[in-house]
Design an enzyme around this catalytic site. Structure first.
Site, PDB file in Angstrom:
ATOM      1  CE  LYS A 140      -1.676   1.774   3.994  1.00 15.30           C
ATOM      2  NZ  LYS A 140      -1.446   3.208   4.186  1.00 15.30           N
ATOM      3  CG  ASN A 141       2.502   2.726   3.473  1.00 14.52           C
ATOM      4  OD1 ASN A 141       1.327   3.055   3.282  1.00 14.52           O
ATOM      5  ND2 ASN A 141       2.996   2.528   4.689  1.00 14.52           N
ATOM      6  CB  CYS A 190      -3.684   6.187  11.256  1.00 18.61           C
ATOM      7  SG  CYS A 190      -4.470   4.761  10.522  1.00 18.61           S
ATOM      8  NE  ARG A 233       0.906  10.157  10.195  1.00 20.66           N
ATOM      9  CZ  ARG A 233       0.513   9.016   9.624  1.00 20.66           C
ATOM     10  NH1 ARG A 233      -0.651   8.519   9.881  1.00 20.66           N
ATOM     11  NH2 ARG A 233       1.317   8.389   8.794  1.00 20.66           N
ATOM     12  CG  ASP A 288       3.218   1.360   9.517  1.00 19.99           C
ATOM     13  OD1 ASP A 288       3.013   2.251  10.357  1.00 19.99           O
ATOM     14  OD2 ASP A 288       3.150   1.558   8.282  1.00 19.99           O
ATOM     15  NE  ARG A 340      -6.520   4.644   6.002  1.00 23.99           N
ATOM     16  CZ  ARG A 340      -5.528   5.199   6.686  1.00 23.99           C
ATOM     17  NH1 ARG A 340      -5.678   5.474   7.950  1.00 23.99           N
ATOM     18  NH2 ARG A 340      -4.385   5.488   6.095  1.00 23.99           N
TER      19      ARG A 340
HETATM   20  C1  UD1 Z   1       4.663   6.671   6.308  1.00 17.41           C
HETATM   21  C2  UD1 Z   1       3.667   5.540   6.218  1.00 17.41           C
HETATM   22  C3  UD1 Z   1       3.239   5.086   7.589  1.00 17.41           C
HETATM   23  C4  UD1 Z   1       4.452   4.759   8.453  1.00 17.41           C
HETATM   24  C5  UD1 Z   1       5.446   5.914   8.449  1.00 17.41           C
HETATM   25  C6  UD1 Z   1       6.757   5.580   9.154  1.00 17.41           C
HETATM   26  C7  UD1 Z   1       2.529   6.039   4.157  1.00 17.41           C
HETATM   27  C8  UD1 Z   1       1.275   6.486   3.487  1.00 17.41           C
HETATM   28  N1  UD1 Z   1       2.507   6.017   5.490  1.00 17.41           N
HETATM   29  O1  UD1 Z   1       3.990   7.751   6.911  1.00 17.41           O
HETATM   30  O2  UD1 Z   1       2.431   3.928   7.426  1.00 17.41           O
HETATM   31  O3  UD1 Z   1       4.026   4.547   9.784  1.00 17.41           O
HETATM   32  O4  UD1 Z   1       5.783   6.268   7.087  1.00 17.41           O
HETATM   33  O5  UD1 Z   1       7.359   4.483   8.556  1.00 17.41           O
HETATM   34  O6  UD1 Z   1       3.507   5.683   3.518  1.00 17.41           O
HETATM   35  N2  UD1 Z   1       7.596  14.238  10.382  1.00 17.41           N
HETATM   36  C9  UD1 Z   1       7.729  15.581  10.634  1.00 17.41           C
HETATM   37  N3  UD1 Z   1       7.659  16.449   9.587  1.00 17.41           N
HETATM   38  C10 UD1 Z   1       7.440  16.053   8.313  1.00 17.41           C
HETATM   39  C11 UD1 Z   1       7.294  14.671   8.062  1.00 17.41           C
HETATM   40  C12 UD1 Z   1       7.384  13.782   9.113  1.00 17.41           C
HETATM   41  O7  UD1 Z   1       7.927  15.999  11.767  1.00 17.41           O
HETATM   42  O8  UD1 Z   1       7.364  16.889   7.412  1.00 17.41           O
HETATM   43  C13 UD1 Z   1       7.707  13.264  11.485  1.00 17.41           C
HETATM   44  C14 UD1 Z   1       6.394  12.541  11.762  1.00 17.41           C
HETATM   45  O9  UD1 Z   1       5.572  13.271  12.637  1.00 17.41           O
HETATM   46  C15 UD1 Z   1       6.901  11.253  12.356  1.00 17.41           C
HETATM   47  C16 UD1 Z   1       8.215  10.989  11.608  1.00 17.41           C
HETATM   48  O10 UD1 Z   1       8.605  12.247  11.090  1.00 17.41           O
HETATM   49  O11 UD1 Z   1       7.183  11.418  13.712  1.00 17.41           O
HETATM   50  C17 UD1 Z   1       8.121   9.977  10.485  1.00 17.41           C
HETATM   51  O12 UD1 Z   1       7.056  10.317   9.627  1.00 17.41           O
HETATM   52  P1  UD1 Z   1       7.026   9.908   8.090  1.00 17.41           P
HETATM   53  O13 UD1 Z   1       8.123   8.935   7.790  1.00 17.41           O
HETATM   54  O14 UD1 Z   1       6.956  11.146   7.273  1.00 17.41           O
HETATM   55  O15 UD1 Z   1       5.655   9.156   8.008  1.00 17.41           O
HETATM   56  P2  UD1 Z   1       4.624   9.199   6.834  1.00 17.41           P
HETATM   57  O16 UD1 Z   1       5.344   9.362   5.537  1.00 17.41           O
HETATM   58  O17 UD1 Z   1       3.540  10.149   7.165  1.00 17.41           O
END
Ligand code: UD1
Length: 430
Positions: free
Chosen positions: A22-23, A117, A122, A305, A397
């Site tokens: 999915k991701n 979620c 985030r 995850d 989802r």
């Molecule tokens: C993706 C995955 C999610 C997984 C996560 C971590 C998808 C759709 N979702 O989420 O299932 O749990 O990676 O492997 O692919 N952060 C910031 N600023 C930013 C971006 C991130 O502070 O601009 C922080 C987030 O709050 C979090 C950490 O960085 O604490 C990691 O987030 P990130 O890797 O970006 O997660 P997602 O891409 O949202």
């Protein structure tokens, strides 16, 4: 309202086919709009998140046609709107991938701010920082993120934290920027690599994906491709832990064992036998499980995850285990539900201290989010007696045919829509 009815106690036994990730599918779908040529994508998971994204893409003029359940044809030559305001799109986190893709191709994008979620704050500051570094103006207004650029120019970007979404988003925009972009402290997850491979198959010039420095030489045009998405590491890991928790014997098929190393290592530590072959892994849980410690980390560390799934196993393991969540601050919401099934878990900040118990007992529980929902289903499959799991829409989802795949392994689980159907299920399963 749909819920899972589950009668626990059966070890899961057999083989299960793992679907596309999915991701990886979500950024790949978004990136497919970066060419006017036709794109074919295979191994597309048929889950709610991909459906929502596909619908939002159709709403701005992308032609999407399913050739079969898992193969989709897309053509974005007739995009007629760079404003994505779909009511549903804000429910999925990955809506932000449309920003990088549209900005890269059209130098303009306006997309409803993402949801997904509720597992903690985030932020998207790293995405914004990257787009700005490429020369885009970025504003947040009226619940939308609005980006526009005269031209995008390659840049040297240092990520303040490892972010999967920001790495892929910046990579997409930079693919069609002028000159070289270097992303430092990039995420290394398999779906980052898959997204880069997909873009490269369309004519992009991306090197280093899978390491923490990614170099992108911008190109002016991308072309069509026919691409197969990698297997879902988290779906596979969930079934591997389902084997452990139910004392079963499950082979996950169509996986890349390398992507599952951190999961395999923890299963072995807690006493499971894990056998790897080229594209499948067998997990046998014939001995009592024992305690361990685990901390979630970016890849190749143990995935956040998979945190609820391992906690469900550790709560049934002998001794005291410690689970530390280092990625999202709100990822222990399932603990109260698991406690209702008999688990003994104390949460302090980002740490869960788990005292293993002998058994779970059935209860009426609610899925708080996608992965925790799946983990609670596994717990219910191990529990004595019947359980119901509400809010299955979260699970849908990200897991295709979850209850059907579990049934294929011998689980007594059904999707029911009323109390009457649940009572019928209870009668049937004794
Ligand atoms: C993706 C995955 C999610 C997984 C996560 C971590 C998808 C759709 N979702 O989420 O299932 O749990 O990676 O492997 O692919 N952060 C910031 N600023 C930013 C971006 C991130 O502070 O601009 C922080 C987030 O709050 C979090 C950490 O960085 O604490 C990691 O987030 P990130 O890797 O970006 O997660 P997602 O891409 O949202």
């Amino acid at each position: 309202m749909e819920q899972y009815a589950i009668k626990g106690g059966n070890p899961l036994v057999g083989e299960v086919e793992i679907g596309g990730a999915k991701n990886a599918a979500l950024p790949i779908l978004a990136a497919s709009i970066m060419t006017d040529d036709t794109v074919y994508i295979d191994n597309m998971p048929d889950v709610r998140d991909t459906k929502v994204l596909l619908r939002a893409m159709e709403n701005i003029g992308v032609v999407c046609r399913h050739e079969n359940r898992h193969r989709v044809m897309l053509n974005a030559a007739q995009i007629n709107d760079l404003v994505v305001e779909d009511e549903n799109i804000k429910k999925i986190r990955a809506s932000y991938y449309l920003i990088g893709a549209l900005l890269g191709k059209y130098k303009h994008a306006e997309v409803t701010l993402p949801g997904g979620c509720d597992i903690g704050c985030r932020a998207i500051d790293q995405h914004i920082k990257g787009f700005r570094a490429l020369g885009a103006d970025v504003r947040i207004e009226y619940g939308m993120i609005k980006t526009r650029a005269e031209r995008l120019v390659g840049s040297h970007i240092y990520m303040d934290m490892v972010s999967v979404g920001a790495t892929i988003n910046i990579m997409m925009a930079a693919t069609m920027a002028e000159g070289m972009t270097i992303i430092e402290n990039a995420a290394k997850e398999p779906h980052v690599v898959d997204s880069a491979n997909f873009l490269n198959s369309m004519g992009a010039n991306i090197k280093g994906a899978g390491t923490d420095v990614i170099r992108i030489k911008g190109v002016s045009r991308l072309h069509g491709t026919d691409y197969t998405i990698i297997p879902d590491q988290i779906e596979a890991g969930t079934f591997m832990f389902a084997a452990a928790v139910t004392k079963g014997d499950v082979t996950v098929k169509n996986v890349i064992p390398k992507h599952l190393e951190s999961i395999t290592a923890k299963l072995q530590e807690i006493g499971c036998e894990v056998k790897e072959a080229d594209d499948c892994i067998r997990v046998v849980a014939s001995k009592p499980l024992c305690h361990t410690q685990v901390k979630t980390l970016p890849y190749p560390g143990f995935p956040t995850d998979m945190q609820p799934q391992i906690a469900v196993a550790l709560a049934l393991s002998k001794g005291t285990s410690i689970v530390t969540e280092s990625i999202f601050e709100n990822r222990f919401k399932y603990v109260d539900e698991l406690t209702r099934m008999g688990a003994s878990i104390k949460v302090e900040g980002n740490t869960a201290i788990i005292d293993g118990v002998e058994r779970y007992t059935g209860a009426s529980i609610t899925a708080p989010d996608l992965r925790a929902g799946a983990a609670l289903v596994i717990a219910a499959l191990a529990a004595e007696g019947c359980s119901t799991v509400d809010d299955v829409r979260y699970i849908q989802r990200g897991y295709e045919d979850f209850h059907l795949k579990l049934q294929g392994l011998g689980a007594q689980i059904e999707l029911v829509e009323s109390e009457r159907e649940y009572q019928k299920f209870k009668l049937k399963t004794g």
